[in-house]
Design an enzyme around this catalytic site. Structure first.
Site, PDB file in Angstrom:
ATOM      1  N   GLU A 137      20.198   1.755  41.761  1.00 41.48           N
ATOM      2  CA  GLU A 137      19.559   2.935  41.439  1.00 41.48           C
ATOM      3  C   GLU A 137      18.152   2.873  41.796  1.00 41.48           C
ATOM      4  OE1 GLU A 137      21.506   4.720  38.245  1.00 41.48           O
ATOM      5  OE2 GLU A 137      23.404   4.902  39.121  1.00 41.48           O
TER       6      GLU A 137
HETATM    7  C1  HEM Z   1      24.920   9.194  35.175  1.00 43.38           C
HETATM    8  C2  HEM Z   1      20.698  10.495  33.481  1.00 43.38           C
HETATM    9  C3  HEM Z   1      18.502   8.395  37.349  1.00 43.38           C
HETATM   10  C4  HEM Z   1      22.994   8.524  39.530  1.00 43.38           C
HETATM   11  C5  HEM Z   1      24.104   9.723  34.285  1.00 43.38           C
HETATM   12  C6  HEM Z   1      24.396  10.574  33.050  1.00 43.38           C
HETATM   13  C7  HEM Z   1      23.082  10.837  32.661  1.00 43.38           C
HETATM   14  C8  HEM Z   1      22.125  10.459  33.562  1.00 43.38           C
HETATM   15  C9  HEM Z   1      22.564  11.639  31.474  1.00 43.38           C
HETATM   16  C10 HEM Z   1      25.645  10.520  32.389  1.00 43.38           C
HETATM   17  C11 HEM Z   1      26.100  11.896  32.436  1.00 43.38           C
HETATM   18  C12 HEM Z   1      27.542  12.084  32.081  1.00 43.38           C
HETATM   19  O1  HEM Z   1      27.846  10.838  31.671  1.00 43.38           O
HETATM   20  O2  HEM Z   1      28.268  13.020  31.994  1.00 43.38           O
HETATM   21  C13 HEM Z   1      19.774   9.872  34.277  1.00 43.38           C
HETATM   22  C14 HEM Z   1      18.249   9.660  34.073  1.00 43.38           C
HETATM   23  C15 HEM Z   1      17.724   9.180  35.050  1.00 43.38           C
HETATM   24  C16 HEM Z   1      18.712   8.897  36.051  1.00 43.38           C
HETATM   25  C17 HEM Z   1      17.701  10.087  32.657  1.00 43.38           C
HETATM   26  C18 HEM Z   1      16.382   8.324  35.070  1.00 43.38           C
HETATM   27  C19 HEM Z   1      16.021   7.415  34.238  1.00 43.38           C
HETATM   28  C20 HEM Z   1      19.623   8.425  38.132  1.00 43.38           C
HETATM   29  C21 HEM Z   1      19.324   7.876  39.756  1.00 43.38           C
HETATM   30  C22 HEM Z   1      20.583   8.142  40.240  1.00 43.38           C
HETATM   31  C23 HEM Z   1      21.686   8.197  39.100  1.00 43.38           C
HETATM   32  C24 HEM Z   1      18.087   7.477  40.274  1.00 43.38           C
HETATM   33  C25 HEM Z   1      20.831   7.808  41.747  1.00 43.38           C
HETATM   34  C26 HEM Z   1      20.267   6.681  42.326  1.00 43.38           C
HETATM   35  C27 HEM Z   1      23.830   8.561  38.401  1.00 43.38           C
HETATM   36  C28 HEM Z   1      25.421   8.239  38.851  1.00 43.38           C
HETATM   37  C29 HEM Z   1      25.679   8.430  37.418  1.00 43.38           C
HETATM   38  C30 HEM Z   1      24.910   8.709  36.512  1.00 43.38           C
HETATM   39  C31 HEM Z   1      26.016   7.962  40.007  1.00 43.38           C
HETATM   40  C32 HEM Z   1      27.355   7.990  37.037  1.00 43.38           C
HETATM   41  C33 HEM Z   1      27.490   6.679  36.942  1.00 43.38           C
HETATM   42  C34 HEM Z   1      28.787   6.250  36.269  1.00 43.38           C
HETATM   43  O3  HEM Z   1      29.200   6.942  35.659  1.00 43.38           O
HETATM   44  O4  HEM Z   1      29.094   5.061  36.435  1.00 43.38           O
HETATM   45  N1  HEM Z   1      22.655   9.604  34.735  1.00 43.38           N
HETATM   46  N2  HEM Z   1      19.860   9.283  35.551  1.00 43.38           N
HETATM   47  N3  HEM Z   1      20.841   8.496  38.042  1.00 43.38           N
HETATM   48  N4  HEM Z   1      23.735   8.735  37.045  1.00 43.38           N
HETATM   49 FE1  HEM Z   1      21.882   9.342  36.295  1.00 43.38          FE
END
Ligand code: HEM
Ligand code: HEM
Length: 345
Positions: A137
């Site tokens: 990421e």
């Molecule tokens: C999951 C916030 C950066 C891709 C999540 C979730 C949150 C979140 C709150 C969980 C949502 C849920 O479970 O319903 C953030 C914040 C970021 C960030 C605050 C910056 C610090 C990124 C970036 C990417 C990304 C840059 C892509 C390159 C994903 C993915 C998931 C996810 C694929 C699911 C992963 C899993 O469940 O294993 N993010 N995110 N996020 N985010 Fe982010």
């Protein structure tokens, strides 16, 4: 002529079927036993909300310098101008690497009882430290994050006013605190909330029939509470295993967190708020059509072949969960200085 007749006959059958399913008179009371409308102010546990922290969190959410390449911000994968997600099967991150899972929306994530598809983070604060350091990421390190924000006087000032009681407030911990507070503002009240709050006209008859079906069929036994999900864990394929493209074998879900064999292919029930604007669906992101996703839920979780009319109504109801997204002004971010770490490829 024959075509016209057939079309009219189909329309009549559909209309009769539409009328045939009456709307239960106490639908709101029944719904309130399972769902809750959005509260006015979301609570971020152990992290008191202040306007300064929210403003800092907003800047951090949009700042690509949180990633080591200087390319990816939280907003890259959770685009607030669309559905708070990236509209891709799985995300693209550092060095154009493809992640394993679909990015869930950040809208209303504050109401989830745990974060990620496998619930591995207990809250938004714990969650935020994940992507910053995840190799696929943002691929950054806590040390470099601190160095980056310390190098920009405007950020130093913002961190001090967000955490006035701390002598050295620029820490990964506080980056996560501020991000979590900002995410707490990303809530989207929907027509369904207005209905739960007493406005009978907020959703139409088809949505109400869909809601009744959603409860009767048993969808609400898993998708319940304020987020219509985000609470429990269930096997994807409780009754019947989905096809291997929708449920890839190599992602065992919660098993990776608990190491308990019964948790193989168990996932956190996702929230259904804004589901109509957050395709593609499921942790694999393999299903692009909401009608298909609902049909898959019928067979895999309930062991039922839903009819086209039932699917239409449930989907109509799911559309009533599309909320009003907050107006967001793009933040003007502090400028780098000669001491700001240079982007890495
Ligand atoms: C999951 C916030 C950066 C891709 C999540 C979730 C949150 C979140 C709150 C969980 C949502 C849920 O479970 O319903 C953030 C914040 C970021 C960030 C605050 C910056 C610090 C990124 C970036 C990417 C990304 C840059 C892509 C390159 C994903 C993915 C998931 C996810 C694929 C699911 C992963 C899993 O469940 O294993 N993010 N995110 N996020 N985010 Fe982010
Ligand atoms: C995922 C709707 C029944 C557990 C989903 C999704 C939709 C949905 C649209 C995809 C959400 C997204 O990707 O953002 C429904 C409907 C149901 C139903 C309309 C009734 C017909 C159930 C039941 C359970 C359940 C009864 C629990 C036994 C889950 C789980 C997922 C999910 C665990 C995540 C699957 C994964 O991607 O790993 N549901 N659902 N659902 N639902 Fe349901």
């Amino acid at each position: 002529m024959k075509i016209l007749f057939t079309a009219v006959a189909v329309a009549l059958v559909a209309a009769t079927a539409f009328a045939a399913q009456s709307i239960p008179p106490n639908l709101r009371e029944t719904a309130l036993a399972t769902f809750k409308p959005l509260p006015f102010t979301p609570a971020v546990t152990n992290n008191p909300i202040t306007p300064e922290k929210i403003a800092l969190g907003k800047a951090l959410f949009f700042d690509p310098r949180l990633s080591s390449s200087g390319v990816f911000s939280c907003n890259s994968c959770h685009n607030l101008a669309t559905g708070g997600d990236d509209n891709r099967e799985t995300s693209i991150g550092h060095g154009w690497q493809k992640g394993q899972r679909n990015a869930p929306t950040v809208f209303n994530s504050v109401f989830n009882k745990s974060q990620f598809w496998d619930g591995r983070a207990e809250d938004l604060k714990a969650q935020a430290k994940g992507p910053i350091q995840a190799g696929v990421e943002m691929a950054n390190t806590p040390h470099r994050v601190v160095e980056t924000f310390k190098s920009m006087p405007q950020y130093v000032e913002w961190f001090h006013s967000a955490f006035p009681e701390e002598a050295d407030p620029i820490t990964l911990e506080n980056v996560a605190n501020a991000l979590a507070d900002y995410e707490g503002t990303l809530v989207t009240p929907a027509p369904f909330d207005a209905f739960l709050n007493g406005d009978d006209t907020a959703i139409g008859p088809e949505e109400k029939q869909g809601l009744a079906l959603f409860i009767e069929k048993g969808c609400s036994s898993c998708h319940s509470g304020v987020n219509l999900g985000g609470e429990g864990y269930y096997p994807f394929g409780l009754v019947e295993k989905p096809t291997a493209d929708v449920l890839p074998e190599n992602d065992k879900g919660r098993f990776a967190v608990t190491n308990v064999p019964e948790d193989s292919y168990v996932f956190r029930v996702p929230s259904l708020r804004n589901v109509a604007i957050t395709a593609p669906y499921f942790h694999s992101g393999k299903v692009w059509d909401l009608r298909e996703a609902v049909a898959i839920m019928g067979t895999t979780q309930l062991g039922q072949e839903l009819t086209q009319i039932e699917i239409d109504r449930i989907v109509a109801y799911l559309h009533s969960l599309t909320g009003k997204r907050p107006e967001i002004t793009y933040p003007i971010l502090p400028t780098e200085t000669p001491t700001t770490p240079r982007p890495r490829s």
